[in-house]
Design a protein around this motif. Structure first.
Motif, short mmCIF file in Angstrom:
data_model
loop_
_atom_site.label_atom_id
_atom_site.label_comp_id
_atom_site.label_asym_id
_atom_site.label_seq_id
_atom_site.Cartn_x
_atom_site.Cartn_y
_atom_site.Cartn_z
N ASP A 18 0.84 -1.20 0.00
CA ASP A 18 0.00 0.00 0.00
C ASP A 18 0.88 1.25 0.00
O ASP A 18 1.93 1.28 0.65
N ASP A 30 -4.31 -3.33 2.83
CA ASP A 30 -4.80 -2.83 4.12
C ASP A 30 -4.74 -3.90 5.21
O ASP A 30 -5.56 -3.90 6.12
N ARG A 32 -5.44 -6.98 5.13
CA ARG A 32 -6.60 -7.87 5.13
C ARG A 32 -6.22 -9.33 5.41
O ARG A 32 -6.89 -10.00 6.19
N SER A 49 -7.94 -2.27 10.74
CA SER A 49 -8.95 -2.89 9.88
C SER A 49 -9.10 -4.38 10.22
O SER A 49 -8.26 -4.98 10.88
#
Length: 158
Positions: A18, A30, A32, A49
């Protein structure tokens, strides 16, 4: 853990990290599914997140020469020497053609002679990594802490 610079998956993640995340602690998609950590108790909680499944943890010390060694160091300044520097990279280090390559090469031979989590020493950090991705049923943070202490007490100085 201490994945060599030439490993295709690590290279792919670092190359497509990112925007704004440093190469020594890349944020990918992010956070994930993949998270990088040198200090797992803090690093695996970032970003805030949702951390989905499947999960992968890459333990990567900013000062691990095995992670950064490449023949590219002969002629090209590496990203890991860009600001901001990793938490255990001295600001006294500078890139010089050929010199940085040989320094990093020699550092690989001695990078296990420092305390974890620096150089190629990861100590008990794999405990946090495994607990984050495949905890046994009923596993708690107290279990992680107890196992971490057990490993730290038995870690060889070499």
């Amino acid at each position: 853990m201490g994945t060599p610079n030439f490993a295709p998956i690590s290279q792919e993640i670092r190359d497509h990290r990112d925007a704004g995340s440093p190469v020594w602690r890349p944020l990918y998609d992010d956070g994930r599914n993949v998270r990088f950590a040198q200090f797992p108790e803090e690093d695996l909680r970032r970003p805030a997140s949702v951390w989905g499944r499947p999960r992968a943890v890459v333990l990567q010390n900013a000062s691990d020469p095995a992670v950064w060694w490449s023949t590219d160091l002969l002629l090209h300044k590496p990203e890991w020497l860009d600001n901001p520097l990793g938490p255990d990279i001295t600001s006294a280090i500078h890139w010089f053609p050929f010199v940085t390559f040989w320094q990093t090469t020699v550092d690989m031979a001695v990078s296990y002679g420092v305390e974890a989590p620096h150089g190629h020493r990861y100590g008990a950090n794999p405990v946090d990594g495994w607990a984050a991705i495949v905890p046994p049923a009923g596993w708690t943070e107290a279990d992680t802490e107890r196992l971490r202490r057990h490993i730290e007490e038995r870690e060889s100085p070499y």
